[in-house]
Enzyme design. Structure first.
Site, PDB file in Angstrom:
ATOM      1  CD  GLU A 195      -1.185   0.927   3.532  1.00 53.50           C
ATOM      2  OE1 GLU A 195      -2.373   1.115   3.250  1.00 53.50           O
ATOM      3  OE2 GLU A 195      -0.657   1.319   4.583  1.00 53.50           O
ATOM      4  CG  ASN A 196       2.741   2.706   2.785  1.00 56.83           C
ATOM      5  OD1 ASN A 196       2.760   1.955   3.751  1.00 56.83           O
ATOM      6  ND2 ASN A 196       1.884   3.700   2.694  1.00 56.83           N
ATOM      7  CG  ASN A 199      -4.532   3.405   6.198  1.00 60.63           C
ATOM      8  OD1 ASN A 199      -3.800   2.435   6.426  1.00 60.63           O
ATOM      9  ND2 ASN A 199      -4.146   4.645   6.449  1.00 60.63           N
ATOM     10  CG  HIS A 200      -1.602   5.071   3.166  1.00 58.91           C
ATOM     11  ND1 HIS A 200      -1.943   6.402   3.139  1.00 58.91           N
ATOM     12  CD2 HIS A 200      -0.994   4.875   4.371  1.00 58.91           C
ATOM     13  CE1 HIS A 200      -1.558   6.990   4.253  1.00 58.91           C
ATOM     14  NE2 HIS A 200      -0.978   6.074   5.032  1.00 58.91           N
ATOM     15  CG  HIS A 206      -3.043  -2.118   7.057  1.00 55.78           C
ATOM     16  ND1 HIS A 206      -1.738  -2.266   6.646  1.00 55.78           N
ATOM     17  CD2 HIS A 206      -3.298  -0.783   7.004  1.00 55.78           C
ATOM     18  CE1 HIS A 206      -1.221  -1.090   6.350  1.00 55.78           C
ATOM     19  NE2 HIS A 206      -2.155  -0.166   6.567  1.00 55.78           N
ATOM     20  CG  HIS A 227      -1.184   0.846   9.970  1.00 58.71           C
ATOM     21  ND1 HIS A 227      -1.391   1.681   8.885  1.00 58.71           N
ATOM     22  CD2 HIS A 227      -1.478   1.596  11.066  1.00 58.71           C
ATOM     23  CE1 HIS A 227      -1.803   2.869   9.321  1.00 58.71           C
ATOM     24  NE2 HIS A 227      -1.845   2.853  10.629  1.00 58.71           N
TER      25      HIS A 227
END
Length: 261
Positions: free
Chosen positions: A41-42, A69-70, A153, A178
């Site tokens: 996600e990052n 969430n990202h 996460h 996370h």
């Protein structure tokens, strides 16, 4: 025959992607890994995932990408997440959210592995209950394979530990993501589920959880919005290797991995 999974901690930007491109095959060979899962996600600039960066990760040997969430930070990922079966977002987002919360991938030997992504609610978004969502998803996945890997996460250690115990004996592993800080509590719970509060980060460690330390410090001091950039020094790969019984789906071993690059 046991199946051995490698789960790679949150990949942060280009430094994390390049480290995996150089070192992943060596880690796979050294630990005799059958299948690789990674949180991505990052992976695009430290926030979000693009089609290009996702394909880069698949090309270097990752079989499934989890997120959090990202995942929504890069708009071009919205269409991609609808059609790419190897990419999952947390299953407890509301009905109608693009993408899928779980997927099933196969090892080169043909063993099916289910990958379930969930997001916590403590200090995070007000989503559907991850515990009840897990119940529904696991009931369906169990009809396909006994091997179920869960990326939780979440921010709070208490929430992660609670889900680990809640799912103990029903899934192969519950591994947290996370926080980007690798914990030293890897173990097999009493029911046979491998657990670790956070697998850590793949990226620059001369940083504040992946971003340039000067920018993070400045934001804390001034309380003003700041545009974070990915740091570049002291690159490491954080991961965990999990050995799983192919018939029962229960864990036989878990090993924490941290590789300087």
């Amino acid at each position: 025959m046991p199946v051995k999974l490698l789960f790679v901690g949150d990949i942060v930007g280009k430094p994390g992607r390049e480290a995996l491109s150089r070192e992943l095959h060596r880690i796979v060979d050294r630990h005799m890994i059958d299948l690789v899962i990674a949180n991505g996600e990052n992976a695009a600039g430290g926030f979000g995932l693009t089609v290009e960066t996702a394909n880069e990760l698949f090309k270097c040997g990752i079989h499934a990408i989890t997120s959090g969430n990202h995942i929504w930070d890069k708009k071009d990922a919205l269409d991609f997440i609808k059609r790419e079966g190897r990419l999952v977002r947390p299953a407890n987002y509301p009905e109608g959210t693009p993408g899928r919360g779980s997927t099933v991938v196969s090892t080169p030997g043909g063993t099916k592995v289910a990958v379930l992504n969930l997001e916590g609610r403590v200090f995070m978004n007000n989503l559907d209950c991850p515990f009840r969502t897990a119940d529904r998803e696991i009931a369906q996945l169990k009809t396909i394979t006994p091997i179920i890997f869960v990326d939780f996460h979440a921010e709070a250690t208490s929430e992660k530990a609670s889900l680990g115990w809640y799912l103990d004996g029903r899934v192969s592993a519950v591994i947290g993501t996370h926080t980007h800080v690798q914990t030293a509590d890897e173990r097999i719970l009493t029911g046979g589920t491998a657990y670790m509060t956070d697998v850590g980060m793949t990226g620059p460690f001369e940083s504040v959880i992946g971003v340039r330390k000067e920018e993070a410090i400045e934001k804390f001091i001034t309380q003003r919005p700041s545009k974070f950039e990915v740091a570049k020094k002291d690159i490491r790969i954080n991961a965990v290797a999990i050995q799983i019984d192919e018939k029962t789906g229960l864990a036989l071993g878990i090993e924490r991995i941290s590789v300087p690059c």
